[in-house]
Scaffold this motif. Structure first.
Motif, PDB file in Angstrom:
ATOM      1  N   LEU A 117       0.831  -1.187   0.000  1.00  0.00           N
ATOM      2  CA  LEU A 117       0.000   0.000   0.000  1.00  0.00           C
ATOM      3  C   LEU A 117       0.877   1.254   0.000  1.00  0.00           C
ATOM      4  O   LEU A 117       2.096   1.173   0.119  1.00  0.00           O
ATOM      5  N   THR A 118       0.236   2.413  -0.094  1.00  0.00           N
ATOM      6  CA  THR A 118       0.986   3.666  -0.144  1.00  0.00           C
ATOM      7  C   THR A 118       1.512   4.027   1.244  1.00  0.00           C
ATOM      8  O   THR A 118       0.726   4.329   2.157  1.00  0.00           O
ATOM      9  N   PRO A 119       2.833   4.035   1.446  1.00  0.00           N
ATOM     10  CA  PRO A 119       3.401   4.322   2.775  1.00  0.00           C
ATOM     11  C   PRO A 119       3.617   5.827   2.977  1.00  0.00           C
ATOM     12  O   PRO A 119       4.746   6.320   2.966  1.00  0.00           O
ATOM     13  N   SER A 120       2.529   6.551   3.159  1.00  0.00           N
ATOM     14  CA  SER A 120       2.626   8.006   3.274  1.00  0.00           C
ATOM     15  C   SER A 120       1.995   8.495   4.569  1.00  0.00           C
ATOM     16  O   SER A 120       1.209   7.787   5.219  1.00  0.00           O
ATOM     17  N   GLU A 121       2.318   9.733   4.927  1.00  0.00           N
ATOM     18  CA  GLU A 121       1.697  10.339   6.106  1.00  0.00           C
ATOM     19  C   GLU A 121       0.198  10.501   5.877  1.00  0.00           C
ATOM     20  O   GLU A 121      -0.610  10.352   6.800  1.00  0.00           O
ATOM     21  N   ARG A 122      -0.178  10.797   4.641  1.00  0.00           N
ATOM     22  CA  ARG A 122      -1.603  10.930   4.306  1.00  0.00           C
ATOM     23  C   ARG A 122      -2.340   9.627   4.593  1.00  0.00           C
ATOM     24  O   ARG A 122      -3.428   9.629   5.185  1.00  0.00           O
ATOM     25  N   ALA A 123      -1.737   8.498   4.191  1.00  0.00           N
ATOM     26  CA  ALA A 123      -2.379   7.200   4.418  1.00  0.00           C
ATOM     27  C   ALA A 123      -2.488   6.903   5.909  1.00  0.00           C
ATOM     28  O   ALA A 123      -3.541   6.463   6.396  1.00  0.00           O
ATOM     29  N   LEU A 124      -1.414   7.155   6.646  1.00  0.00           N
ATOM     30  CA  LEU A 124      -1.438   6.901   8.086  1.00  0.00           C
ATOM     31  C   LEU A 124      -2.493   7.763   8.770  1.00  0.00           C
ATOM     32  O   LEU A 124      -3.210   7.301   9.669  1.00  0.00           O
ATOM     33  N   THR A 125      -2.590   9.016   8.358  1.00  0.00           N
ATOM     34  CA  THR A 125      -3.578   9.922   8.955  1.00  0.00           C
ATOM     35  C   THR A 125      -5.000   9.453   8.656  1.00  0.00           C
ATOM     36  O   THR A 125      -5.864   9.425   9.546  1.00  0.00           O
ATOM     37  N   SER A 126      -5.244   9.072   7.402  1.00  0.00           N
ATOM     38  CA  SER A 126      -6.579   8.615   7.021  1.00  0.00           C
ATOM     39  C   SER A 126      -6.973   7.357   7.778  1.00  0.00           C
ATOM     40  O   SER A 126      -8.049   7.283   8.382  1.00  0.00           O
ATOM     41  N   TYR A 127      -6.105   6.350   7.742  1.00  0.00           N
ATOM     42  CA  TYR A 127      -6.437   5.086   8.394  1.00  0.00           C
ATOM     43  C   TYR A 127      -6.468   5.240   9.905  1.00  0.00           C
ATOM     44  O   TYR A 127      -7.236   4.571  10.598  1.00  0.00           O
ATOM     45  N   GLY A 128      -5.637   6.143  10.429  1.00  0.00           N
ATOM     46  CA  GLY A 128      -5.677   6.420  11.867  1.00  0.00           C
ATOM     47  C   GLY A 128      -6.990   7.050  12.272  1.00  0.00           C
ATOM     48  O   GLY A 128      -7.574   6.715  13.317  1.00  0.00           O
TER      49      GLY A 128
END
Length: 258
Positions: A117-128
């Motif tokens: 998957l996309t390892p980005s801060e955006r992804a972490l923020t969304s899934y968080g």
């Protein structure tokens, strides 16, 4: 009379010599006893210092060990120690602003990488955000997204998201609204990321305003301090102290008992 005086003189000389010998022996014994006391006192003091070092080690060694494990994961995920250092700095910042501690953030990032998957801060923020809103862990959300990208949608039900496959598309139903996306990993990932950015956009911020969120921040700050202490050079000093701890404690025990 002269003979008597001679004998008295001989006795006086003998007694004087004996007295001096006894005094020297007593002085030697006193010095020896004092030396033993000083040695034992020094041993006891070193034992106390060792106990203090042991207490410090108990506080910071687990943090250092945890950091080493996390750093190893990041090195594997990013391909180099330099990349891992950059990722660690970014994840530490992310953890400071969210209800997820550094370990959870590192696990989330490495799962994104390892699951393709996309390892980005955006992804972490969304899934968080999605995970916080649903009372789940970020790791659970990431795994659900990873499954969905391979058309396995069971785990999404834990987040209230339903999905059905059509010939060339996937139809998601969330909060009563349907959304059709292309039947590809990229489009599925993009849609699921949008849920955390729109419907649950402020979920982590809301959780950070709770007592639990504040305590997570406090724990992170304390662990940062412990790690800084461990990496400042004091770790080497502690290692030497701990290596001699057993001998020091034995000496301290012997001093108290005897």
């Amino acid at each position: 009379m002269a003979g008597v005086l001679s004998r008295l003189e001989i006795l006086l000389h003998a007694n004087t010599a004996n007295f001096r010998r006894n005094m020297r022996r007593a002085a030697d014994d006193a010095r020896s006893s004092m030396g033993d006391i000083q040695n034992k006192a020094a041993t006891a003091a070193f034992g106390v210092a060792s106990l203090a070092a042991g207490g410090l080690a108990a506080a910071i060694v687990p943090v250092q060990r945890q950091f080493d494990i996390m750093n190893g994961r990041l090195v594997t995920a990013t391909g180099s120690t330099e990349n891992a250092a950059h990722a660690m700095a970014a994840l530490n910042k992310f953890a400071a602003q969210t209800p997820y501690d550094l370990e959870q953030s590192v696990i989330g990032f490495t799962k994104l990488v390892n699951l393709g998957l996309t390892p980005s801060e955006r992804a972490l923020t969304s899934y968080g955000n999605a995970a916080s809103a649903m009372g789940k862990s970020m790791e659970q959300m990431i795994e659900a997204v990873a499954d969905a990208s391979t058309f396995q949608f069971t785990r999404l039900l834990d987040f209230g998201i339903k999905a059905r496959q059509e010939t060339d598309s996937v139809v998601f139903t969330f909060q009563g609204a349907e959304k059709k996306v292309g039947k590809s990993a990229a489009e599925i990932e993009a849609y699921l990321m949008s849920i955390g950015e729109v419907e649950f956009a402020s979920a982590m911020d809301a959780q950070m305003d709770t007592l639990n969120g504040r305590m997570e921040q406090s724990t992170l700050a304390m662990n940062d301090l412990k790690l800084a202490i461990a990496q400042s050079g004091i770790g080497d000093i502690m290692k030497e102290a701990v290596e001699g701890a057993n001998a020091s404690l034995e000496g301290m025990t012997a001093f108290i008992r005897y």
